[in-house]
Design a protein around this motif. Structure first.
Motif, PDB file in Angstrom:
ATOM      1  N   ALA A 196       0.832  -1.205   0.000  1.00 34.73           N
ATOM      2  CA  ALA A 196       0.000   0.000   0.000  1.00 34.73           C
ATOM      3  C   ALA A 196       0.865   1.252   0.000  1.00 34.73           C
ATOM      4  O   ALA A 196       1.901   1.329   0.654  1.00 34.73           O
ATOM      5  N   ARG A 197       0.408   2.268  -0.734  1.00 31.10           N
ATOM      6  CA  ARG A 197       1.138   3.531  -0.810  1.00 31.10           C
ATOM      7  C   ARG A 197       0.656   4.522   0.234  1.00 31.10           C
ATOM      8  O   ARG A 197       1.283   5.557   0.438  1.00 31.10           O
ATOM      9  N   SER A 198      -0.450   4.237   0.894  1.00 28.82           N
ATOM     10  CA  SER A 198      -0.968   5.140   1.924  1.00 28.82           C
ATOM     11  C   SER A 198      -0.915   4.461   3.289  1.00 28.82           C
ATOM     12  O   SER A 198      -0.882   3.236   3.387  1.00 28.82           O
ATOM     13  N   HIS A 199      -0.883   5.260   4.360  1.00 29.26           N
ATOM     14  CA  HIS A 199      -0.981   4.708   5.712  1.00 29.26           C
ATOM     15  C   HIS A 199      -2.297   3.949   5.865  1.00 29.26           C
ATOM     16  O   HIS A 199      -2.361   2.909   6.520  1.00 29.26           O
ATOM     17  N   THR A 200      -3.358   4.463   5.255  1.00 30.19           N
ATOM     18  CA  THR A 200      -4.669   3.819   5.351  1.00 30.19           C
ATOM     19  C   THR A 200      -4.596   2.392   4.841  1.00 30.19           C
ATOM     20  O   THR A 200      -5.120   1.458   5.450  1.00 30.19           O
ATOM     21  N   GLU A 258       3.295   7.591  13.883  1.00 31.93           N
ATOM     22  CA  GLU A 258       3.246   6.319  14.591  1.00 31.93           C
ATOM     23  C   GLU A 258       1.944   5.565  14.338  1.00 31.93           C
ATOM     24  O   GLU A 258       1.593   4.638  15.071  1.00 31.93           O
ATOM     25  N   ALA A 259       1.236   5.908  13.275  1.00 35.55           N
ATOM     26  CA  ALA A 259      -0.073   5.284  13.006  1.00 35.55           C
ATOM     27  C   ALA A 259       0.052   3.769  12.876  1.00 35.55           C
ATOM     28  O   ALA A 259      -0.740   3.010  13.458  1.00 35.55           O
ATOM     29  N   GLU A 260       1.062   3.298  12.123  1.00 40.56           N
ATOM     30  CA  GLU A 260       1.212   1.850  11.936  1.00 40.56           C
ATOM     31  C   GLU A 260       1.666   1.156  13.211  1.00 40.56           C
ATOM     32  O   GLU A 260       1.419  -0.030  13.405  1.00 40.56           O
ATOM     33  N   CYS A 286      -8.144   4.960  21.374  1.00 41.04           N
ATOM     34  CA  CYS A 286      -7.716   6.306  21.758  1.00 41.04           C
ATOM     35  C   CYS A 286      -8.894   7.245  22.000  1.00 41.04           C
ATOM     36  O   CYS A 286      -8.698   8.449  22.212  1.00 41.04           O
ATOM     37  N   ARG A 287     -10.112   6.740  21.988  1.00 41.38           N
ATOM     38  CA  ARG A 287     -11.285   7.594  22.156  1.00 41.38           C
ATOM     39  C   ARG A 287     -11.230   8.450  23.414  1.00 41.38           C
ATOM     40  O   ARG A 287     -11.648   9.628  23.377  1.00 41.38           O
ATOM     41  N   LEU A 332      -5.103  12.484  14.457  1.00 41.63           N
ATOM     42  CA  LEU A 332      -5.743  11.278  13.944  1.00 41.63           C
ATOM     43  C   LEU A 332      -5.508  11.157  12.449  1.00 41.63           C
ATOM     44  O   LEU A 332      -5.008  12.078  11.801  1.00 41.63           O
ATOM     45  N   LEU A 333      -5.905  10.008  11.943  1.00 39.26           N
ATOM     46  CA  LEU A 333      -5.863   9.741  10.503  1.00 39.26           C
ATOM     47  C   LEU A 333      -7.284   9.518  10.019  1.00 39.26           C
ATOM     48  O   LEU A 333      -8.051   8.785  10.651  1.00 39.26           O
ATOM     49  N   VAL A 334      -7.630  10.163   8.914  1.00 36.68           N
ATOM     50  CA  VAL A 334      -8.888   9.878   8.230  1.00 36.68           C
ATOM     51  C   VAL A 334      -8.524   9.539   6.795  1.00 36.68           C
ATOM     52  O   VAL A 334      -7.957  10.373   6.078  1.00 36.68           O
ATOM     53  N   GLY A 335      -8.808   8.315   6.399  1.00 29.55           N
ATOM     54  CA  GLY A 335      -8.382   7.882   5.073  1.00 29.55           C
ATOM     55  C   GLY A 335      -9.451   7.112   4.337  1.00 29.55           C
ATOM     56  O   GLY A 335     -10.106   6.229   4.900  1.00 29.55           O
TER      57      GLY A 335
END
Length: 688
Positions: A243-247, A582-584, A610-611, A560-563
């Motif tokens: 994958a090319r994205s963190h998502t 550090e998302a992964e 993480c909520r 956060l990440l939104v993907g």
């Protein structure tokens, strides 16, 4: 495709490869077909044309008296294509192929069927069964019942049917789809929507090449009042590594399948045993309205273990109100525990009706969504036959609760007592292990209504590449970004800094993962620092699109990440998770099929580990969760509306009390959707 009637209730069948050798497939197919000979013509075909089972057989499909509506193929692989050609010439248009290993013949066989307007179930199928049509063309024996099985693996499908029979749950229809050369799992799921006998559908697939259609069929089953339970292999996570994205790297195959199930109102389970246990529950009791469970046991130890199992399954064991505790205390000895779990403290031995009385009181209180009995109940009559009638009378009272708003599930130390048998008759689900009982209950509670996937976003986003154009896209969608200026030399950096609020960030805009290549410099306090950063970065990375941007310095920010990503099988998906570099590492993410509405977006956020950070952790201010949910909705609509868009990722999106700010973005498109234009440089300069 509508499944032809020939696969549901054929007027005639020819079994090619029939034999009286019980160790061979041809025996089971022939004897199974003959069980339905009272309602259809059955012809047996073998090369010797010798009598079988007291009736004549035929040398080939060319010599049977009439055109067979369904031709069953159980012949060596090299003979499949010639037999199909003969049957097509005669006029047959439906085939069941048990034979495996066709290899290179499959494409030609598919062409022959397509040209003739014919259809084939298989090859490499374990067969089919229909209880209402007296149609059994499969190995083994089946017991009629409400469970339909559609399985890509024939043996796993047969295991499900066998486990179901052992638990007293029969099968309505069985389809082993094999290689899905013509008839697919989606076709058969659609055909089950109108089947009156079927109340629960078991689906096993190893791949979802018709993902959107499978989801639509499962959704239709849900709307028809049927439950769907899905088994699937985890598949390889190799695609994540590419994958090319963190998502893409955060989203597993299993997570996407589970998202598809939630969208359809279905449930993914992990094993055949879990599937059958859940199907047993659903065939008897109604799903609970929530996840609060009251545990009633005649053993403190078993009650405590049940509470631990419930917690591990995401069920809650709430403390009862003082009023309910008083009511239960009036029914039980002084030594009993009444807060939840309830320990009967020997009251059952003195008066069996206490099991029913306590369960009824809890159900009437509104303080639990389900009652779980755990322990000795079900053994009284087995160990002391004089108690059989009394125990059965309690089962009858509990059975009246089973179909109500607060269902009852039983874990009994006996598996085959008269009381356990009566529980099945009274539609009271009983299990020999507490983890099975509560697991089925938790799964039933997880079945949602599903949701529609109507795309209503704006399509036709710009196909330009690079971070600057990604920022423009976000602005067009209504997503806030920091003020910024494009720069291409030191003089431009100095001029830009004068117009921006310090500190600033310099970014190499063409890089997909800027931090990994040293393409980001933050904390630039003045023009001199910005120029120095540009000089060093451009010398190392080479010419390209550089962006000088105001740095977000708000207090109490959560990253956060939104993907959004277009999945190969299911299409548009949306992911939200812990973001930043550090998302992964933390892998805290939730995924759904896109688009989503605001309620679904909020539920995704509630599912994150993480909520608590969003609610204000240890004195920090709560952040703008509603604004973040709005961004999730906008991004999900964008991927759903634009078929050329493969990835749209905001990482990080910084959320504070005052709102959201997207400080990095990546947008990718299908290569064949790109217009003819001069692309931005995309690789760092390798240097000397």
């Amino acid at each position: 495709m509508s499944v032809p009637d020939a696969f549901l209730d054929p007027a005639s069948i020819a079994v090619v490869g029939a034999t009286d050798d019980r160790a061979k497939w041809g025996y089971w197919l022939a004897t199974g077909a003959l069980r339905g000979a009272h309602r259809r013509a059955v012809w047996l075909v073998n090369r010797q044309a010798r009598p079988l089972f007291g009736r004549d057989s035929h040398r080939s499909v060319e010599t049977v008296p009439q055109v067979p509506e369904l031709v069953v193929l159980c012949v060596p692989a090299p003979h499949v294509k010639p037999v199909v050609a003969q049957a097509l010439e005669r006029g047959s248009r439906a085939f069941l192929a048990i034979t495996a290993g066709l290899g290179a013949d499959e494409p030609e066989l598919a062409r022959m069927l397509r040209d003739a307007g014919a259809h084939l179930l298989g090859p490499n199928s374990l067969g089919l069964y229909d209880a209402d049509a007296d149609l059994q063309l499969a190995w083994g024996n089946f017991t009629p019942g409400p469970l339909a099985i559609v399985s890509q693996s024939g043996q796993l499908g047969l295991e499900i049917a066998t486990l179901a029979a052992r638990s007293g749950l029969g099968v309505s229809r069985f389809y082993s789809v094999g290689n899905q050369l013509s008839v697919t799992a989606a076709d058969l799921l659609e055909a089950l929507v109108e089947d009156e006998r079927t109340t629960t559908v078991a689906l096993y697939l190893e791949g979802f090449t018709e993902g959107p259609r499978v989801v639509a069929a499962l959704r239709a089953l849900r709307r028809a009042g049927k439950h769907a339970l899905v088994l699937s292999t985890g598949a390889s996570d190799g695609s994540r590594r590419l994958a090319r994205s963190h998502t893409g790297s955060l989203t597993s195959a299993v997570a996407v399948v589970e998202a598809a199930c939630r969208t359809a109102g279905a449930l993914r389970v992990a094993t055949a045993q879990e599937l059958v246990g859940t199907a047993r529950y659903l065939s008897s009791a109604t799903p609970p309205r929530g996840r609060r469970v009251a545990i009633v046991s005649d053993s403190g130890g078993q009650g405590g273990l049940a509470a631990d199992v419930a917690a591990s399954l995401g069920l809650s064991v709430p403390v009862f109100s003082p009023e309910l505790q008083r009511k239960l205390g009036d029914l039980l000895p002084a030594a009993a525990a009444v807060s939840n779990p309830v320990d009967l403290a020997g009251a059952g031995e003195a008066d069996l009706t206490v099991y029913a009385a306590v369960s009824e009181a809890v159900a009437a209180s509104g303080e639990a969504d389900a009652v779980a009995l755990s322990g000795y109940f079900g053994c009284y009559g087995e160990d002391a036959p004089v108690l059989v009638d009394a125990e059965n009378a309690v089962v009858d009272r509990l059975g009246q609760l089973a179909g109500g708003e607060v269902p009852v599930v039983v874990h009994s130390m006996s598996e085959r007592s008269a009381a356990v048998a009566r529980m099945a008759q009274r539609r009271l689900p009983a299990y020999p292990a507490i983890e099975s009982a509560l697991g089925a209950l938790a799964n039933a509670a997880s079945l949602g209504p599903g949701r529609d996937l109507a795309a209503d976003g704006r399509s036709g986003l710009s196909r330009a590449t690079g971070y600057w154009h990604a920022r423009e896209t976000l602005v067009s969608l209504g997503i806030p970004v920091p003020r910024a200026v494009r720069v291409d030399d030191a003089a431009a950096v100095r001029r830009a800094f004068a117009d921006l609020r310090a500190p600033a960030v310099l970014k190499a805009g063409w890089l997909e993962h800027k931090s990994e290549h040293g393409g980001v410099r933050a904390g630039l306090a003045d023009a001199g620092a910005a120029v120095a950063a540009f000089t060093e970065m451009s010398a190392r990375l080479g010419p390209g699109e550089y962006v000088l941007e105001e740095q977000d310095t708000r207090a109490g920010v959560v990253e956060l990440l939104v993907g959004a990503r277009r999945d190969r099988d299911f299409g548009p998906t949306i992911t939200v998770g812990f973001g930043g570099v550090e998302a992964e590492l933390w892998r805290d993410a939730r995924v759904e099929l896109a688009p989503v509405d605001r309620a679904t977006a909020l539920a995704m956020l509630d599912g994150l580990r993480c909520r608590p950070l969003l609610a204000g952790w240890r004195g920090r201010p709560a952040v703008a969760v509603g604004a973040l949910a709005d961004v999730i909705v906008l991004v999900s609509r964008a991927i759903a509306a634009d078929p050329g868009l493969t990835d749209l990722e905001l990482n990080p999106i910084r959320v504070a009390a005052g709102g959201v700010l997207a400080v990095d973005a990546l947008i990718l498109h299908e290569p064949d959707h790109f217009p003819e234009e001069e692309p931005c440089p995309r690789q760092p300069n390798p240097g000397p």
